[in-house]
Design an enzyme around this catalytic site. Sequence first.
Site, PDB file in Angstrom:
ATOM      1  N   VAL A 150       0.842  -1.206   0.000  1.00 21.28           N
ATOM      2  CA  VAL A 150       0.000   0.000   0.000  1.00 21.28           C
ATOM      3  C   VAL A 150       0.874   1.251   0.000  1.00 21.28           C
ATOM      4  O   VAL A 150       0.902   2.021  -0.960  1.00 21.28           O
ATOM      5  CB  VAL A 150      -0.964   0.015   1.207  1.00 21.28           C
ATOM      6  CG1 VAL A 150      -1.718   1.345   1.288  1.00 21.28           C
ATOM      7  CG2 VAL A 150      -1.958  -1.140   1.110  1.00 21.28           C
ATOM      8  N   CYS A 151       1.603   1.464   1.064  1.00 19.62           N
ATOM      9  CA  CYS A 151       2.307   2.733   1.270  1.00 19.62           C
ATOM     10  C   CYS A 151       3.452   2.944   0.290  1.00 19.62           C
ATOM     11  O   CYS A 151       3.759   4.090  -0.062  1.00 19.62           O
ATOM     12  CB  CYS A 151       2.811   2.816   2.704  1.00 19.62           C
ATOM     13  SG  CYS A 151       1.483   2.664   3.918  1.00 19.62           S
TER      14      CYS A 151
END
Length: 238
Positions: A150-151
Amino acid sequence: MNILSLLKAAVLPTAMATPSTAAGAAPAPSALAPSGAPYSLLSRDDTVLLLVDHQVGLFTGVRDIDIGQLKHNVVALAKAAKTLGIPIVVTATVPDGMWGPIIPELTDALADVPVIARTSINAWDDANVRAAVEKTGRKQILIAGVSLEVCATFPALTLKALGYDPRVVLDASGTFSNDKRTVGLQRLAGVGIPVTDYATAGVEMLDGNDDPKAPQVYADLDMAFATLVWQVKNVASK
Protein backbone atom coordinates in the site's frame (compact mmCIF):
# COMPACT_ATOMS: atom_id res chain seq x y z
CA MET A 1 -13.76 -44.20 -47.56
CA ASN A 2 -11.63 -45.80 -44.87
CA ILE A 3 -11.16 -44.42 -41.34
CA LEU A 4 -7.80 -42.73 -42.18
CA SER A 5 -9.38 -40.84 -45.08
CA LEU A 6 -12.25 -39.69 -42.89
CA LEU A 7 -9.83 -38.34 -40.25
CA LYS A 8 -7.83 -36.43 -42.89
CA ALA A 9 -10.99 -34.92 -44.32
CA ALA A 10 -12.06 -33.71 -40.87
CA VAL A 11 -8.70 -32.27 -39.79
CA LEU A 12 -7.20 -30.70 -42.91
CA PRO A 13 -9.85 -27.99 -43.54
CA THR A 14 -9.53 -26.80 -39.94
CA ALA A 15 -5.74 -26.71 -40.10
CA MET A 16 -5.78 -24.82 -43.42
CA ALA A 17 -8.08 -22.18 -41.93
CA THR A 18 -5.84 -21.29 -38.98
CA PRO A 19 -4.51 -17.70 -38.87
CA SER A 20 -0.93 -18.87 -39.29
CA THR A 21 -1.58 -20.47 -42.71
CA ALA A 22 -4.65 -18.76 -44.14
CA ALA A 23 -3.89 -16.37 -47.00
CA GLY A 24 -3.84 -12.74 -45.95
CA ALA A 25 -4.06 -13.48 -42.23
CA ALA A 26 -2.28 -11.17 -39.78
CA PRO A 27 0.88 -12.60 -38.19
CA ALA A 28 0.46 -14.12 -34.74
CA PRO A 29 1.22 -11.66 -31.92
CA SER A 30 4.61 -11.93 -30.25
CA ALA A 31 4.69 -13.73 -26.92
CA LEU A 32 6.97 -11.04 -25.56
CA ALA A 33 5.59 -7.50 -25.31
CA PRO A 34 7.93 -4.48 -25.35
CA SER A 35 9.00 -3.53 -21.84
CA GLY A 36 8.58 0.21 -22.37
CA ALA A 37 11.19 2.90 -21.72
CA PRO A 38 14.82 1.76 -21.42
CA TYR A 39 15.91 1.05 -17.88
CA SER A 40 18.51 3.41 -16.44
CA LEU A 41 20.56 3.22 -13.28
CA LEU A 42 19.78 5.55 -10.40
CA SER A 43 21.53 8.89 -10.64
CA ARG A 44 22.24 11.00 -7.58
CA ASP A 45 21.43 14.03 -9.75
CA ASP A 46 17.93 12.81 -10.59
CA THR A 47 16.83 10.82 -7.52
CA VAL A 48 14.47 11.69 -4.66
CA LEU A 49 14.08 9.38 -1.66
CA LEU A 50 10.45 9.12 -0.53
CA LEU A 51 9.94 7.44 2.87
CA VAL A 52 6.32 6.61 3.62
CA ASP A 53 4.84 5.68 6.99
CA HIS A 54 7.80 4.20 8.86
CA GLN A 55 5.72 4.62 12.00
CA VAL A 56 5.97 2.88 15.36
CA GLY A 57 2.42 1.53 15.26
CA LEU A 58 2.81 0.05 11.77
CA PHE A 59 6.15 -1.52 12.66
CA THR A 60 4.41 -3.59 15.34
CA GLY A 61 2.51 -5.45 12.62
CA VAL A 62 5.41 -6.15 10.27
CA ARG A 63 5.90 -9.89 9.73
CA ASP A 64 7.80 -10.33 6.46
CA ILE A 65 11.14 -8.95 7.68
CA ASP A 66 12.80 -8.75 11.07
CA ILE A 67 11.84 -5.40 12.60
CA GLY A 68 15.39 -4.69 13.76
CA GLN A 69 16.68 -5.36 10.25
CA LEU A 70 13.99 -3.13 8.74
CA LYS A 71 14.96 -0.29 11.07
CA HIS A 72 18.62 -0.76 10.21
CA ASN A 73 17.98 -0.77 6.46
CA VAL A 74 15.76 2.29 6.21
CA VAL A 75 17.99 4.35 8.51
CA ALA A 76 21.11 3.26 6.60
CA LEU A 77 19.51 4.19 3.30
CA ALA A 78 18.44 7.57 4.66
CA LYS A 79 21.96 8.28 5.95
CA ALA A 80 23.57 7.32 2.64
CA ALA A 81 21.10 9.46 0.70
CA LYS A 82 21.83 12.39 2.98
CA THR A 83 25.59 11.96 2.51
CA LEU A 84 25.11 11.96 -1.26
CA GLY A 85 22.94 15.07 -1.18
CA ILE A 86 19.80 13.25 -2.33
CA PRO A 87 16.58 15.16 -1.48
CA ILE A 88 14.57 13.20 1.12
CA VAL A 89 10.82 13.44 1.67
CA VAL A 90 9.38 11.84 4.81
CA THR A 91 5.65 11.46 5.36
CA ALA A 92 3.42 9.81 7.97
CA THR A 93 -0.27 8.96 8.18
CA VAL A 94 -1.83 10.88 11.09
CA PRO A 95 1.31 10.55 13.26
CA ASP A 96 -0.56 11.80 16.32
CA GLY A 97 -3.17 9.06 15.86
CA MET A 98 -3.28 5.27 15.98
CA TRP A 99 -0.14 4.62 13.90
CA GLY A 100 2.05 6.85 16.04
CA PRO A 101 5.17 8.82 15.12
CA ILE A 102 7.98 7.95 12.75
CA ILE A 103 10.42 5.53 14.40
CA PRO A 104 12.91 7.56 16.48
CA GLU A 105 15.96 6.02 14.80
CA LEU A 106 14.85 7.56 11.52
CA THR A 107 13.95 10.98 12.88
CA ASP A 108 17.30 11.08 14.68
CA ALA A 109 19.11 10.36 11.41
CA LEU A 110 17.05 12.99 9.57
CA ALA A 111 16.73 15.64 12.26
CA ASP A 112 16.66 18.41 9.64
CA VAL A 113 13.98 16.77 7.45
CA PRO A 114 10.37 17.68 8.35
CA VAL A 115 7.78 14.92 8.56
CA ILE A 116 4.79 15.67 6.35
CA ALA A 117 1.63 14.56 8.16
CA ARG A 118 -1.25 13.52 5.94
CA THR A 119 -4.58 11.70 5.94
CA SER A 120 -4.56 10.28 2.38
CA ILE A 121 -3.74 6.60 1.99
CA ASN A 122 -1.79 7.18 -1.23
CA ALA A 123 1.01 9.55 -0.24
CA TRP A 124 1.01 11.11 -3.71
CA ASP A 125 -2.56 12.31 -3.17
CA ASP A 126 -1.30 14.70 -0.51
CA ALA A 127 -0.58 18.17 -1.92
CA ASN A 128 2.38 18.77 0.42
CA VAL A 129 4.05 15.49 -0.50
CA ARG A 130 3.58 16.20 -4.19
CA ALA A 131 4.97 19.71 -3.82
CA ALA A 132 8.02 18.46 -1.92
CA VAL A 133 8.88 16.01 -4.70
CA GLU A 134 7.95 18.27 -7.62
CA LYS A 135 10.06 21.19 -6.43
CA THR A 136 13.20 19.05 -6.78
CA GLY A 137 12.57 18.68 -10.51
CA ARG A 138 13.77 15.07 -10.28
CA LYS A 139 12.18 12.05 -11.97
CA GLN A 140 13.72 8.98 -10.33
CA ILE A 141 11.71 8.40 -7.16
CA LEU A 142 13.14 5.84 -4.75
CA ILE A 143 10.31 4.71 -2.46
CA ALA A 144 10.23 2.73 0.78
CA GLY A 145 7.13 2.32 2.91
CA VAL A 146 5.23 0.38 5.52
CA SER A 147 3.27 -1.35 4.23
CA LEU A 148 4.91 -2.49 1.02
CA GLU A 149 1.74 -3.27 -0.93
CA VAL A 150 0.00 0.00 0.00
CA CYS A 151 2.31 2.73 1.27
CA ALA A 152 5.12 2.00 -1.18
CA THR A 153 3.14 0.50 -4.07
CA PHE A 154 0.29 3.03 -4.36
CA PRO A 155 2.51 6.10 -4.92
CA ALA A 156 4.81 4.06 -7.16
CA LEU A 157 1.89 3.10 -9.41
CA THR A 158 0.67 6.69 -9.60
CA LEU A 159 4.13 8.07 -10.30
CA LYS A 160 4.66 5.51 -13.06
CA ALA A 161 1.42 6.57 -14.72
CA LEU A 162 2.52 10.22 -14.54
CA GLY A 163 5.78 9.54 -16.36
CA TYR A 164 8.14 9.36 -13.39
CA ASP A 165 10.66 6.56 -12.88
CA PRO A 166 9.77 5.01 -9.49
CA ARG A 167 11.72 2.22 -7.76
CA VAL A 168 10.69 0.43 -4.56
CA VAL A 169 13.22 -0.56 -1.89
CA LEU A 170 12.09 -3.99 -0.73
CA ASP A 171 14.18 -4.42 2.40
CA ALA A 172 13.51 -0.86 3.60
CA SER A 173 9.79 -1.62 3.36
CA GLY A 174 7.72 -4.11 5.32
CA THR A 175 4.26 -5.58 5.47
CA PHE A 176 1.99 -7.69 7.61
CA SER A 177 2.15 -11.13 5.94
CA ASN A 178 4.01 -12.98 3.22
CA ASP A 179 0.82 -12.99 1.14
CA LYS A 180 0.76 -9.19 1.22
CA ARG A 181 4.42 -9.11 0.24
CA THR A 182 3.70 -11.37 -2.74
CA VAL A 183 0.72 -9.27 -3.83
CA GLY A 184 2.75 -6.07 -3.67
CA LEU A 185 5.68 -7.49 -5.63
CA GLN A 186 3.42 -8.96 -8.32
CA ARG A 187 1.60 -5.68 -8.74
CA LEU A 188 4.86 -3.75 -9.13
CA ALA A 189 6.24 -6.31 -11.58
CA GLY A 190 3.02 -6.18 -13.61
CA VAL A 191 3.61 -2.55 -14.55
CA GLY A 192 7.39 -2.72 -14.79
CA ILE A 193 8.35 -0.92 -11.59
CA PRO A 194 11.80 -2.14 -10.51
CA VAL A 195 12.40 -3.42 -6.99
CA THR A 196 15.79 -2.96 -5.35
CA ASP A 197 17.41 -3.33 -1.93
CA TYR A 198 18.75 -0.60 0.32
CA ALA A 199 22.47 -1.31 -0.21
CA THR A 200 22.22 -1.70 -3.98
CA ALA A 201 20.34 1.59 -4.19
CA GLY A 202 23.05 3.26 -2.13
CA VAL A 203 26.00 2.09 -4.21
CA GLU A 204 24.05 2.71 -7.42
CA MET A 205 23.69 6.37 -6.47
CA LEU A 206 27.33 6.50 -5.34
CA ASP A 207 28.40 5.25 -8.79
CA GLY A 208 32.17 5.16 -8.20
CA ASN A 209 34.43 3.92 -5.42
CA ASP A 210 36.84 6.73 -6.21
CA ASP A 211 34.25 9.26 -5.11
CA PRO A 212 35.45 11.20 -2.03
CA LYS A 213 32.12 10.39 -0.39
CA ALA A 214 32.52 6.63 -0.87
CA PRO A 215 33.97 5.81 2.58
CA GLN A 216 31.14 7.64 4.35
CA VAL A 217 28.47 6.10 2.11
CA TYR A 218 29.75 2.59 2.89
CA ALA A 219 29.85 3.48 6.59
CA ASP A 220 26.25 4.72 6.32
CA LEU A 221 25.09 1.56 4.56
CA ASP A 222 26.70 -0.54 7.31
CA MET A 223 26.72 -3.80 5.35
CA ALA A 224 27.76 -6.51 7.79
CA PHE A 225 30.04 -8.40 5.39
CA ALA A 226 31.77 -5.21 4.22
CA THR A 227 32.36 -4.15 7.81
CA LEU A 228 33.91 -7.53 8.56
CA VAL A 229 36.19 -7.35 5.52
CA TRP A 230 37.29 -3.86 6.56
CA GLN A 231 38.04 -5.11 10.08
CA VAL A 232 40.09 -8.03 8.73
CA LYS A 233 42.02 -5.66 6.45
CA ASN A 234 42.79 -3.33 9.34
CA VAL A 235 44.04 -6.20 11.52
CA ALA A 236 46.21 -7.56 8.70
CA SER A 237 47.78 -4.16 8.09
CA LYS A 238 48.95 -3.77 11.71
